[in-house]
Scaffold this motif. Structure first.
Motif, PDB file in Angstrom:
ATOM      1  N   LEU A  11       0.822  -1.202   0.000  1.00 26.83           N
ATOM      2  CA  LEU A  11       0.000   0.000   0.000  1.00 26.83           C
ATOM      3  C   LEU A  11       0.857   1.253   0.000  1.00 26.83           C
ATOM      4  CD1 LEU A  11      -2.724  -0.923   2.638  1.00 26.83           C
ATOM      5  CD2 LEU A  11      -2.937  -1.008   0.158  1.00 26.83           C
ATOM      6  N   SER A  12       0.333   2.310  -0.583  1.00 31.10           N
ATOM      7  CA  SER A  12       0.997   3.602  -0.518  1.00 31.10           C
ATOM      8  C   SER A  12       0.903   4.145   0.894  1.00 31.10           C
ATOM      9  CB  SER A  12       0.332   4.581  -1.500  1.00 31.10           C
ATOM     10  OG  SER A  12       0.725   5.901  -1.216  1.00 31.10           O
ATOM     11  N   ALA A  13       1.922   4.926   1.309  1.00 29.97           N
ATOM     12  CA  ALA A  13       1.907   5.526   2.644  1.00 29.97           C
ATOM     13  C   ALA A  13       0.747   6.498   2.795  1.00 29.97           C
ATOM     14  CB  ALA A  13       3.232   6.248   2.901  1.00 29.97           C
ATOM     15  N   SER A  14       0.150   6.918   1.656  1.00 28.80           N
ATOM     16  CA  SER A  14      -0.963   7.859   1.710  1.00 28.80           C
ATOM     17  C   SER A  14      -2.293   7.161   1.422  1.00 28.80           C
ATOM     18  CB  SER A  14      -0.744   8.987   0.688  1.00 28.80           C
ATOM     19  OG  SER A  14      -0.643   8.460  -0.628  1.00 28.80           O
ATOM     20  N   LEU A  20      -8.871   1.817   1.732  1.00 23.63           N
ATOM     21  CA  LEU A  20      -8.016   2.024   0.553  1.00 23.63           C
ATOM     22  C   LEU A  20      -8.195   3.399  -0.098  1.00 23.63           C
ATOM     23  CD1 LEU A  20      -8.298  -1.490  -1.145  1.00 23.63           C
ATOM     24  CD2 LEU A  20      -6.704  -0.706   0.612  1.00 23.63           C
ATOM     25  N   LYS A  21      -8.732   4.344   0.660  1.00 20.77           N
ATOM     26  CA  LYS A  21      -8.865   5.695   0.121  1.00 20.77           C
ATOM     27  C   LYS A  21      -7.643   6.524   0.477  1.00 20.77           C
ATOM     28  CE  LYS A  21     -13.930   5.803   0.060  1.00 20.77           C
ATOM     29  NZ  LYS A  21     -15.147   6.504   0.521  1.00 20.77           N
ATOM     30  N   CYS A  30      -8.026   7.600   9.444  1.00 24.43           N
ATOM     31  CA  CYS A  30      -8.566   7.809   8.108  1.00 24.43           C
ATOM     32  C   CYS A  30      -9.781   8.735   8.192  1.00 24.43           C
ATOM     33  CB  CYS A  30      -8.976   6.470   7.493  1.00 24.43           C
ATOM     34  SG  CYS A  30      -9.775   6.650   5.868  1.00 24.43           S
ATOM     35  N   PRO A  31      -9.812   9.812   7.408  1.00 26.28           N
ATOM     36  CA  PRO A  31     -10.959  10.736   7.455  1.00 26.28           C
ATOM     37  C   PRO A  31     -12.220  10.139   6.829  1.00 26.28           C
ATOM     38  CG  PRO A  31      -9.463  11.360   5.699  1.00 26.28           C
ATOM     39  CD  PRO A  31      -8.785  10.250   6.458  1.00 26.28           C
ATOM     40  N   GLN A  37      -4.435   4.409  11.729  1.00 23.34           N
ATOM     41  CA  GLN A  37      -3.432   4.129  10.711  1.00 23.34           C
ATOM     42  C   GLN A  37      -2.094   3.745  11.361  1.00 23.34           C
ATOM     43  OE1 GLN A  37      -4.356   4.132   7.330  1.00 23.34           O
ATOM     44  NE2 GLN A  37      -6.305   4.268   8.439  1.00 23.34           N
ATOM     45  N   PRO A  38      -1.271   2.981  10.655  1.00 21.94           N
ATOM     46  CA  PRO A  38       0.020   2.581  11.219  1.00 21.94           C
ATOM     47  C   PRO A  38       0.936   3.787  11.416  1.00 21.94           C
ATOM     48  CG  PRO A  38      -0.115   1.984   8.901  1.00 21.94           C
ATOM     49  CD  PRO A  38      -1.486   2.420   9.306  1.00 21.94           C
ATOM     50  N   PRO A  39       1.897   3.684  12.334  1.00 21.83           N
ATOM     51  CA  PRO A  39       2.827   4.794  12.561  1.00 21.83           C
ATOM     52  C   PRO A  39       3.548   5.181  11.279  1.00 21.83           C
ATOM     53  CG  PRO A  39       3.049   3.146  14.287  1.00 21.83           C
ATOM     54  CD  PRO A  39       2.166   2.542  13.225  1.00 21.83           C
ATOM     55  N   ALA A  40       3.660   6.480  11.047  1.00 24.09           N
ATOM     56  CA  ALA A  40       4.350   6.985   9.855  1.00 24.09           C
ATOM     57  C   ALA A  40       5.754   7.419  10.244  1.00 24.09           C
ATOM     58  CB  ALA A  40       3.575   8.165   9.268  1.00 24.09           C
TER      59      ALA A  40
END
Length: 247
Positions: A11-14, A20-21, A30-31, A37-40
């Motif tokens: 998956l993309s970090a964004s 999957l949005k 996630c808005p 979400q996982p730690p960035a």
């Protein structure tokens, strides 16, 4: 039944792992589906959604801290997937570290300088803690303009230590050390004012879009390093006076 967390490497970090949005960078939730979400890969500033500025609204920071504390607490995810449980624990720990650092003006400045690739001198807070942990004598770099003053001060400290050891307190030396302590405390107060001025300069330079090689940005950064090293050294002098006078 717990939801299955997909392979995050695909998956993309964004991208939200659940719906999957698209997400904003380093989003905690996630808005669209509100899932954790996982730690960035982010620093303490971006964790709170802040730019790397030094003037921070502490009331706003505190409110955001308590808001995130409630939403990220591991108890909230007791029935969630193993992945979400792990993320909440990781993020809660990072939240506490980030808040402790950013709410403290000196720690915040030192942290930003670390992000800028600056390694503080031997009298920095981190070096002090490291020396104590290793049982070593911490090295100190004397600010050039204080050399003569510190030489005389150290002589007075040694006199006081010797008189304390012999059980014969020298009141004149004690009085001189009290005066020196007051002088150093005034230095610390003045350094706090000077540091705030450098914060304003830094924030202006960053707001103007200066990159890492910009001479103005480099100059402000170097001035903050010098000021913090001087402040740390003077703080240690005050500590030394207190120790010998309380002996």
């Amino acid at each position: 039944m717990h939801p299955v967390v997909p392979n995050l490497e695909t998956l993309s970090a964004s991208t939200c792992w659940s719906c999957l949005k698209e997400l904003e960078k380093a989003a905690h939730f996630c808005p669209h589906c509100s899932r954790l979400q996982p730690p960035a890969d982010s620093d303490y500033f971006s964790f709170f959604g802040l730019q790397r500025r030094l003037n921070i609204d502490l009331n706003t920071l505190e409110k955001e801290f308590y808001k995130l504390s409630r939403r990220l607490h591991p108890d909230v995810y007791a029935r969630a997937s193993a992945g979400e449980q792990q993320w909440s624990t990781q993020k809660s720990s990072l939240l506490n570290d980030a808040y402790r650092t950013l709410r403290d003006p000196i720690a915040r400045t030192e942290y930003l300088l670390e992000l800028e690739g600056v390694k503080m001198e031997e009298q920095s807070r981190a070096a002090t803690d490291e020396a104590r942990a290793q049982g070593k004598q911490k090295q100190q770099v004397v600010p050039p303009d204080l050399l003569e003053e510190v030489f005389e001060f150290n002589m007075q400290l040694e006199e006081m230590r010797m008189s304390n050891k012999m059980g014969e307190r020298d009141e004149q030396v004690a009085k001189d050390l009290e005066l020196a302590k007051s002088h150093f405390e005034q230095m610390l107060s003045s350094s706090n004012d000077d540091l705030r001025k450098l914060w304003n300069e830094w924030d202006r330079v960053i707001a103007a879009g200066a990159d890492a090689e910009d001479p103005q940005r480099t100059a402000v950064r170097d001035n903050m390093v010098a000021l913090l090293n001087r402040r740390s050294y003077v703080r240690n002098l005050v500590r030394d006076v207190n120790e010998v006078l309380e002996d």
